[in-house]
Design a protein around this motif. Sequence first.
Motif, PDB file in Angstrom:
ATOM      1  N   MET A   6      21.823  13.713  -7.326  1.00  0.00           N
ATOM      2  CA  MET A   6      21.854  12.416  -7.971  1.00  0.00           C
ATOM      3  C   MET A   6      20.764  11.298  -7.528  1.00  0.00           C
ATOM      4  SD  MET A   6      23.173  11.731 -10.705  1.00  0.00           S
ATOM      5  CE  MET A   6      22.294  10.550 -11.640  1.00  0.00           C
ATOM      6  N   PRO A   7      20.396  11.482  -6.096  1.00  0.00           N
ATOM      7  CA  PRO A   7      19.284  10.700  -5.872  1.00  0.00           C
ATOM      8  C   PRO A   7      17.791  11.132  -6.380  1.00  0.00           C
ATOM      9  CG  PRO A   7      19.886  11.892  -4.027  1.00  0.00           C
ATOM     10  CD  PRO A   7      21.021  12.353  -5.160  1.00  0.00           C
ATOM     11  N   PHE A   8      17.006  10.315  -6.652  1.00  0.00           N
ATOM     12  CA  PHE A   8      15.795  10.609  -7.082  1.00  0.00           C
ATOM     13  C   PHE A   8      14.913  11.345  -6.147  1.00  0.00           C
ATOM     14  CE2 PHE A   8      16.597   8.461 -10.939  1.00  0.00           C
ATOM     15  CZ  PHE A   8      17.151   7.155 -10.569  1.00  0.00           C
ATOM     16  N   LYS A   9      14.288  12.315  -6.686  1.00  0.00           N
ATOM     17  CA  LYS A   9      13.507  13.340  -5.828  1.00  0.00           C
ATOM     18  C   LYS A   9      12.013  13.007  -5.830  1.00  0.00           C
ATOM     19  CE  LYS A   9      16.424  17.040  -5.083  1.00  0.00           C
ATOM     20  NZ  LYS A   9      16.798  17.240  -6.626  1.00  0.00           N
ATOM     21  N   ARG A  10      11.550  12.565  -7.192  1.00  0.00           N
ATOM     22  CA  ARG A  10      10.222  12.227  -7.436  1.00  0.00           C
ATOM     23  C   ARG A  10       9.836  11.049  -7.769  1.00  0.00           C
ATOM     24  NH1 ARG A  10      10.043  16.973 -12.205  1.00  0.00           N
ATOM     25  NH2 ARG A  10      10.474  18.561 -11.015  1.00  0.00           N
ATOM     26  N   TYR A  11       9.053  10.499  -6.899  1.00  0.00           N
ATOM     27  CA  TYR A  11       8.509   9.113  -6.983  1.00  0.00           C
ATOM     28  C   TYR A  11       7.423   8.868  -7.272  1.00  0.00           C
ATOM     29  CZ  TYR A  11      12.743   8.308  -4.023  1.00  0.00           C
ATOM     30  OH  TYR A  11      14.072   8.207  -3.905  1.00  0.00           O
ATOM     31  N   VAL A  12       7.214   7.690  -8.074  1.00  0.00           N
ATOM     32  CA  VAL A  12       5.841   7.260  -8.268  1.00  0.00           C
ATOM     33  C   VAL A  12       5.245   6.703  -6.942  1.00  0.00           C
ATOM     34  CG1 VAL A  12       4.546   5.501  -9.276  1.00  0.00           C
ATOM     35  CG2 VAL A  12       6.189   6.542 -10.671  1.00  0.00           C
ATOM     36  N   GLU A  13       4.335   7.268  -6.404  1.00  0.00           N
ATOM     37  CA  GLU A  13       3.614   6.691  -5.277  1.00  0.00           C
ATOM     38  C   GLU A  13       2.138   7.153  -5.165  1.00  0.00           C
ATOM     39  OE1 GLU A  13       5.731   8.661  -2.173  1.00  0.00           O
ATOM     40  OE2 GLU A  13       6.259  10.276  -3.401  1.00  0.00           O
TER      41      GLU A  13
ATOM     42  N   SER B  81       0.717  -1.244  -0.012  1.00  0.00           N
ATOM     43  CA  SER B  81      -0.008  -0.058  -0.042  1.00  0.00           C
ATOM     44  C   SER B  81       0.876   1.296   0.017  1.00  0.00           C
ATOM     45  CB  SER B  81      -0.886   0.025   1.224  1.00  0.00           C
ATOM     46  OG  SER B  81      -0.084   0.111   2.197  1.00  0.00           O
ATOM     47  N   LYS B  82       2.068   0.800   0.345  1.00  0.00           N
ATOM     48  CA  LYS B  82       2.913   2.076   0.473  1.00  0.00           C
ATOM     49  C   LYS B  82       3.920   2.080  -0.647  1.00  0.00           C
ATOM     50  CE  LYS B  82       2.456   3.142   5.440  1.00  0.00           C
ATOM     51  NZ  LYS B  82       1.615   2.324   5.535  1.00  0.00           N
ATOM     52  N   ILE B  83       3.528   1.666  -1.873  1.00  0.00           N
ATOM     53  CA  ILE B  83       4.526   1.581  -3.025  1.00  0.00           C
ATOM     54  C   ILE B  83       5.094   2.876  -3.447  1.00  0.00           C
ATOM     55  CG2 ILE B  83       2.770   1.618  -4.800  1.00  0.00           C
ATOM     56  CD1 ILE B  83       4.214  -0.668  -5.855  1.00  0.00           C
ATOM     57  N   LYS B  84       6.400   2.724  -3.791  1.00  0.00           N
ATOM     58  CA  LYS B  84       7.030   4.218  -4.126  1.00  0.00           C
ATOM     59  C   LYS B  84       8.304   3.592  -4.949  1.00  0.00           C
ATOM     60  CE  LYS B  84       9.633   7.368  -1.662  1.00  0.00           C
ATOM     61  NZ  LYS B  84       9.828   8.275  -0.325  1.00  0.00           N
ATOM     62  N   PHE B  85       8.490   4.242  -5.976  1.00  0.00           N
ATOM     63  CA  PHE B  85       9.703   4.020  -6.861  1.00  0.00           C
ATOM     64  C   PHE B  85       9.947   4.916  -7.924  1.00  0.00           C
ATOM     65  CE2 PHE B  85       7.459   2.862 -10.702  1.00  0.00           C
ATOM     66  CZ  PHE B  85       6.143   2.154 -10.128  1.00  0.00           C
ATOM     67  N   PRO B  86      11.091   5.542  -8.119  1.00  0.00           N
ATOM     68  CA  PRO B  86      11.185   6.508  -9.089  1.00  0.00           C
ATOM     69  C   PRO B  86      11.172   6.057 -10.550  1.00  0.00           C
ATOM     70  CG  PRO B  86      13.344   5.682  -8.296  1.00  0.00           C
ATOM     71  CD  PRO B  86      12.243   4.905  -7.628  1.00  0.00           C
ATOM     72  N   LEU B  87      10.860   6.872 -11.318  1.00  0.00           N
ATOM     73  CA  LEU B  87      11.099   6.447 -12.712  1.00  0.00           C
ATOM     74  C   LEU B  87      12.474   6.929 -13.315  1.00  0.00           C
ATOM     75  CD1 LEU B  87       7.594   7.935 -14.174  1.00  0.00           C
ATOM     76  CD2 LEU B  87       8.165   5.546 -13.674  1.00  0.00           C
TER      77      LEU B  87
ATOM     78  N   GLN C 113       4.496  -2.398 -13.460  1.00  0.00           N
ATOM     79  CA  GLN C 113       5.541  -1.846 -13.576  1.00  0.00           C
ATOM     80  C   GLN C 113       5.645  -0.455 -14.732  1.00  0.00           C
ATOM     81  OE1 GLN C 113       8.963  -4.006 -14.870  1.00  0.00           O
ATOM     82  NE2 GLN C 113      10.377  -2.295 -14.738  1.00  0.00           N
ATOM     83  N   ASN C 114       4.509  -0.719 -15.356  1.00  0.00           N
ATOM     84  CA  ASN C 114       4.519   0.445 -16.444  1.00  0.00           C
ATOM     85  C   ASN C 114       3.307   1.297 -16.605  1.00  0.00           C
ATOM     86  OD1 ASN C 114       6.785  -0.847 -17.757  1.00  0.00           O
ATOM     87  ND2 ASN C 114       5.491  -2.180 -18.675  1.00  0.00           N
ATOM     88  N   ARG C 115       2.109   0.838 -15.542  1.00  0.00           N
ATOM     89  CA  ARG C 115       0.814   1.506 -15.576  1.00  0.00           C
ATOM     90  C   ARG C 115       0.516   1.851 -14.229  1.00  0.00           C
ATOM     91  NH1 ARG C 115      -3.010  -2.552 -18.042  1.00  0.00           N
ATOM     92  NH2 ARG C 115      -1.553  -4.150 -16.990  1.00  0.00           N
ATOM     93  N   ALA C 116      -0.010   3.080 -14.233  1.00  0.00           N
ATOM     94  CA  ALA C 116      -0.706   3.522 -12.942  1.00  0.00           C
ATOM     95  C   ALA C 116      -2.391   3.800 -12.968  1.00  0.00           C
ATOM     96  CB  ALA C 116       0.001   4.767 -12.427  1.00  0.00           C
ATOM     97  N   LEU C 117      -2.886   3.675 -12.085  1.00  0.00           N
ATOM     98  CA  LEU C 117      -4.321   3.731 -12.135  1.00  0.00           C
ATOM     99  C   LEU C 117      -4.442   5.321 -11.673  1.00  0.00           C
ATOM    100  CD1 LEU C 117      -7.227   2.704 -12.336  1.00  0.00           C
ATOM    101  CD2 LEU C 117      -7.139   2.242 -10.053  1.00  0.00           C
ATOM    102  N   VAL C 118      -4.843   6.128 -12.598  1.00  0.00           N
ATOM    103  CA  VAL C 118      -4.886   7.771 -12.543  1.00  0.00           C
ATOM    104  C   VAL C 118      -6.354   8.433 -12.185  1.00  0.00           C
ATOM    105  CG1 VAL C 118      -4.766   9.174 -14.453  1.00  0.00           C
ATOM    106  CG2 VAL C 118      -2.705   8.400 -13.343  1.00  0.00           C
ATOM    107  N   ASP C 119      -6.304   9.317 -11.735  1.00  0.00           N
ATOM    108  CA  ASP C 119      -7.654  10.187 -11.592  1.00  0.00           C
ATOM    109  C   ASP C 119      -7.567  11.437 -11.465  1.00  0.00           C
ATOM    110  OD1 ASP C 119     -10.292   9.176  -9.290  1.00  0.00           O
ATOM    111  OD2 ASP C 119     -10.147  10.125 -11.164  1.00  0.00           O
ATOM    112  N   ALA C 120      -8.598  12.347 -11.766  1.00  0.00           N
ATOM    113  CA  ALA C 120      -8.596  13.600 -11.934  1.00  0.00           C
ATOM    114  C   ALA C 120      -9.962  14.015 -11.822  1.00  0.00           C
ATOM    115  CB  ALA C 120      -8.037  14.430 -12.909  1.00  0.00           C
ATOM    116  N   PRO C 121     -10.370  15.215 -11.012  1.00  0.00           N
ATOM    117  CA  PRO C 121     -11.586  15.526 -10.761  1.00  0.00           C
ATOM    118  C   PRO C 121     -12.466  15.606 -12.076  1.00  0.00           C
ATOM    119  CG  PRO C 121     -10.114  17.327  -9.806  1.00  0.00           C
ATOM    120  CD  PRO C 121      -9.217  16.256 -10.488  1.00  0.00           C
TER     121      PRO C 121
END
Lengths: 177, 134
Positions: free
Chosen positions: B1-8, A146-152, B33-41
């Motif tokens: 160098m470390p990543f700041k923006r994560y897919v979460e 539920s706390k999945i987190k990974f960078p692209l 790995q390739n897809r997210a469930l995405v929502d907007a108002p």
Amino acid sequence: MSYKFHQFQVVGRGLPTESDEHPKIYRMKLWATNEVRAKSKFWYFLRKLKKVKKSNGQMLAINEIFEKNPTTIKNYGIWLRYQSRTGYHNMYKEYRDTTLNGGIEQMYTEMASRHRVRHHCIQVIKTATIPAKLCKRESTKQFHNSKIKFPLVFKKVRLPTRKLKTTYKASRPNLFV
Amino acid sequence: MPFKRYVEVGRIALVNYGKDYGKLVVIVDVIDQNRALVDAPDMVRGQMNFKRLTLTDIKIDIKRVPNKKTLIAALEAADVKNKWESSSWGRKLIVQKKRASLNDFDRFKIMLAKIKKAGVVRQELAKLKKETTC
């Protein structure tokens, strides 16, 4: 999201004869690209299970089945039987997707890529929505967090429309996210 | 160098390809790995490939797969719209959009404003030049 494989519910029975006024009705859920193919597949499978053919049977109904909740993610387990170059094998595969049609399409493409099996050599035995606890494959279980987190890691530089595509660019792209 | 923006869950992303180009969407869940469930108002919740998304710095606090009301409330609470429009990226996009929607009269007005601004800058420069030479 248009899917290549649609799910159909096909209902048919043998034609009524003098000895059998009300033959048993059989229903099958199967995947095909269109209705015509679905009907053909239905008779193929029914021939293998019962003594009935398309010539002495009748189609009662064919309906397309659509996904009830396409906005929730589910884990699909698919049991299939496929023909390889050396014989028939059974397989169980798991996919994470929002719709069953999407999971089936993933299955067909994965079988084609991993095992070089064309779609007409694959028979879907059973599909089920698996709760997260019962999933067997690590590749689906790794997303049960539920706390999945990974960078692209790479940013693919792509034009917003294909109209703006050019063969040559003045400078190299920056792939850092 | 470390990543700041994560897919979460709760990451705001900008759609950079396809029908919803330019929209800000919230990542509500990760399919694989390739897809997210995405929502907007203003859209039906759906899946999107990460290749179509550019992650932003904004992240809101939501649980995995919230219902639409909770999502909209969380977006309001985090004030995503204002944060986006005041960020340099958001401002640049607004300016781009404005420039693309100008008509000829607006372009004329801009030309006059540019000339005026250049004239004022040149005057100040001339003043500074005079002070250093004399």
